[in-house]
Design an enzyme around this catalytic site. Structure first.
Site, PDB file in Angstrom:
ATOM      1  N   SER A 199       7.748   5.520   8.553  1.00  0.00           N
ATOM      2  CA  SER A 199       8.436   4.506   7.752  1.00  0.00           C
ATOM      3  C   SER A 199       9.390   3.763   8.664  1.00  0.00           C
ATOM      4  O   SER A 199       9.753   4.267   9.737  1.00  0.00           O
ATOM      5  CB  SER A 199       9.233   5.222   6.650  1.00  0.00           C
ATOM      6  OG  SER A 199      10.145   4.354   6.031  1.00  0.00           O
ATOM      7  N   TYR A 213      14.710  11.882   2.914  1.00  0.00           N
ATOM      8  CA  TYR A 213      13.580  11.032   3.341  1.00  0.00           C
ATOM      9  C   TYR A 213      13.789  10.540   4.771  1.00  0.00           C
ATOM     10  O   TYR A 213      12.898  10.623   5.616  1.00  0.00           O
ATOM     11  CB  TYR A 213      13.473   9.849   2.371  1.00  0.00           C
ATOM     12  CG  TYR A 213      12.257   8.970   2.539  1.00  0.00           C
ATOM     13  CD1 TYR A 213      11.059   9.275   1.897  1.00  0.00           C
ATOM     14  CD2 TYR A 213      12.303   7.815   3.308  1.00  0.00           C
ATOM     15  CE1 TYR A 213       9.951   8.452   2.027  1.00  0.00           C
ATOM     16  CE2 TYR A 213      11.198   6.990   3.446  1.00  0.00           C
ATOM     17  CZ  TYR A 213      10.019   7.313   2.799  1.00  0.00           C
ATOM     18  OH  TYR A 213       8.916   6.499   2.933  1.00  0.00           O
TER      19      TYR A 213
HETATM   20  P1  NAD Z   1       2.366   6.920  -3.558  1.00  0.00           P
HETATM   21  O1  NAD Z   1       3.353   7.596  -4.450  1.00  0.00           O
HETATM   22  O2  NAD Z   1       1.539   5.800  -4.087  1.00  0.00           O
HETATM   23  O3  NAD Z   1       1.387   7.981  -2.897  1.00  0.00           O
HETATM   24  C1  NAD Z   1       1.835   9.254  -2.490  1.00  0.00           C
HETATM   25  C2  NAD Z   1       0.633  10.171  -2.392  1.00  0.00           C
HETATM   26  O4  NAD Z   1       1.099  11.480  -1.996  1.00  0.00           O
HETATM   27  C3  NAD Z   1      -0.091  10.350  -3.730  1.00  0.00           C
HETATM   28  O5  NAD Z   1      -1.482  10.418  -3.506  1.00  0.00           O
HETATM   29  C4  NAD Z   1       0.425  11.709  -4.217  1.00  0.00           C
HETATM   30  O6  NAD Z   1      -0.473  12.369  -5.085  1.00  0.00           O
HETATM   31  C5  NAD Z   1       0.553  12.432  -2.875  1.00  0.00           C
HETATM   32  N1  NAD Z   1       1.393  13.618  -2.968  1.00  0.00           N
HETATM   33  C6  NAD Z   1       2.688  13.706  -3.356  1.00  0.00           C
HETATM   34  N2  NAD Z   1       3.073  14.998  -3.354  1.00  0.00           N
HETATM   35  C7  NAD Z   1       2.020  15.733  -2.945  1.00  0.00           C
HETATM   36  C8  NAD Z   1       1.786  17.130  -2.750  1.00  0.00           C
HETATM   37  N3  NAD Z   1       2.738  18.040  -2.979  1.00  0.00           N
HETATM   38  N4  NAD Z   1       0.573  17.518  -2.323  1.00  0.00           N
HETATM   39  C9  NAD Z   1      -0.427  16.607  -2.107  1.00  0.00           C
HETATM   40  N5  NAD Z   1      -0.255  15.285  -2.283  1.00  0.00           N
HETATM   41  C10 NAD Z   1       0.946  14.859  -2.703  1.00  0.00           C
HETATM   42  O7  NAD Z   1       3.240   6.427  -2.324  1.00  0.00           O
HETATM   43  P2  NAD Z   1       2.944   5.452  -1.069  1.00  0.00           P
HETATM   44  O8  NAD Z   1       3.984   4.404  -1.131  1.00  0.00           O
HETATM   45  O9  NAD Z   1       1.528   5.096  -0.964  1.00  0.00           O
HETATM   46  O10 NAD Z   1       3.379   6.437   0.108  1.00  0.00           O
HETATM   47  C11 NAD Z   1       2.483   6.972   1.056  1.00  0.00           C
HETATM   48  C12 NAD Z   1       3.259   7.257   2.327  1.00  0.00           C
HETATM   49  O11 NAD Z   1       3.784   6.030   2.836  1.00  0.00           O
HETATM   50  C13 NAD Z   1       4.455   8.188   2.140  1.00  0.00           C
HETATM   51  O12 NAD Z   1       4.544   9.083   3.236  1.00  0.00           O
HETATM   52  C14 NAD Z   1       5.629   7.246   2.150  1.00  0.00           C
HETATM   53  O13 NAD Z   1       6.819   7.871   2.575  1.00  0.00           O
HETATM   54  C15 NAD Z   1       5.146   6.212   3.135  1.00  0.00           C
HETATM   55  N6  NAD Z   1       5.830   4.931   3.076  1.00  0.00           N
HETATM   56  C16 NAD Z   1       5.765   4.163   1.953  1.00  0.00           C
HETATM   57  C17 NAD Z   1       6.437   2.953   1.926  1.00  0.00           C
HETATM   58  C18 NAD Z   1       6.424   2.057   0.731  1.00  0.00           C
HETATM   59  O14 NAD Z   1       7.190   1.096   0.710  1.00  0.00           O
HETATM   60  N7  NAD Z   1       5.580   2.301  -0.256  1.00  0.00           N
HETATM   61  C19 NAD Z   1       7.167   2.521   3.036  1.00  0.00           C
HETATM   62  C20 NAD Z   1       7.193   3.335   4.178  1.00  0.00           C
HETATM   63  C21 NAD Z   1       6.522   4.533   4.181  1.00  0.00           C
END
Ligand code: NAD
Length: 260
Positions: free
Chosen positions: A142, A155
């Site tokens: 991130s 986080y």
């Molecule tokens: P999201 O909530 O859409 O997806 C998260 C995924 O993780 C889902 O498939 C969920 O089922 C899975 N998950 C959560 N807990 C779990 C567990 N205990 N076991 C197995 N799977 C689990 O979120 P996203 O925004 O797509 O995030 C994905 C990654 O991207 C994360 O690591 C997040 O920190 C990172 N990220 C997101 C953003 C953003 O702005 N959306 C920015 C930077 C980084």
């Protein structure tokens, strides 16, 4: 481009992870998806990957809080499809609260899912990658792997931790045809972002609309959310042969956020 390769993507039932899985499938890789959610909805996504792209796709229900289940997910790829060539550590959760109010259980859970799970998955996948002399490890970090924001202590700590883990793994695997990189997105419009808006509004004492405009997009000079497709395209490039010398890197895709 990825025909004959097998990609395991954690947290791929939603958001960025699902976009990675579909982008790798489009390039011809067989896929193991993973994540939580409604069984019927997950089966629909799994079947759609197979029918849309003509590849094989399996689902691993491994909980990223459990080391043995994470190892089982990598073994599922190896026994079902023959290998785990691409590992994307992507599952992640968020919680927004001041340090003094931050629940201890939530701290532990965020460190486990956002950081330790990646270590367990790499530990299981690297021996096979070394033996085959080819591998791609991508960690969804991130912008918060590089800079902090208030009220996101767990986080930001986990994401800074994954930056260190990425560099360490890159050094350990550099002579084996394996690369390990982190993708550092800014705000991407996904359920994870949508869900933190009410808590951020509460922590800062502002409206939800103000959170989007004055907190999230304020950090992003382009004033636009990054899309999941853009993040997935970067991951596909990191898996290409042209990216074989990119390792140990933090790939910013954040509309200029950390340049400020
Ligand atoms: P999201 O909530 O859409 O997806 C998260 C995924 O993780 C889902 O498939 C969920 O089922 C899975 N998950 C959560 N807990 C779990 C567990 N205990 N076991 C197995 N799977 C689990 O979120 P996203 O925004 O797509 O995030 C994905 C990654 O991207 C994360 O690591 C997040 O920190 C990172 N990220 C997101 C953003 C953003 O702005 N959306 C920015 C930077 C980084």
């Amino acid at each position: 481009m990825l025909k004959g390769k097998v990609a395991v993507v954690t947290g791929s039932t939603s958001g960025i992870g699902l976009a990675y899985a579909r982008a790798f499938a489009k390039e011809g890789a067989n896929i193991v998806i993973n994540g939580l959610g409604d069984a019927a909805a997950i089966e629909k996504e799994r079947a759609a990957i197979e029918s849309d792209f003509g590849v094989k796709c399996a689902y691993s229900p491994a909980n990223m809080l459990k080391a043995d289940e994470i190892e089982g997910m990598v073994r599922l790829a190896e026994t079902t499809f023959g290998s785990c060539d691409i590992l994307v550590n992507n599952a992640g959760i968020q919680h927004v609260a001041p340090i003094e109010d931050f629940p201890i259980d939530t701290w532990n859970m965020i460190i486990a899912i956002n950081l330790s799970a990646a270590f367990f998955a790499m530990r299981a996948a690297i021996p096979g990658m070394k033996a085959r002399k080819w591998g791609r490890i991508i960690n969804t970090a991130s912008a918060h792997a590089l800079v902090a924001s208030p009220f996101k202590s767990a986080y930001v700590s986990a994401k800074h931790g994954i930056a260190g883990l990425t560099k360490t793994a890159a050094l350990e695997t550099a002579t084996f045809g394996i690369t390990c990189n982190a993708i550092c997105p800014g705000y991407v419009w996904t359920p994870l972002v949508e869900k933190q808006i009410p808590d951020t509004a509460k922590a800062r004492g502002i409206s939800e609309e103000e959170v989007k405009k004055n907190v999230m997009l304020a950090a992003q000079p382009t004033k636009e959310f990054v899309t999941v497709e853009e993040v997935a395209a970067l991951a596909v490039f990191l898996c290409s042969e042209n990216a074989r010398s990119i390792t140990g890197s933090m790939q910013q895709i954040d509309g200029g956020w950390v340049a400020e």
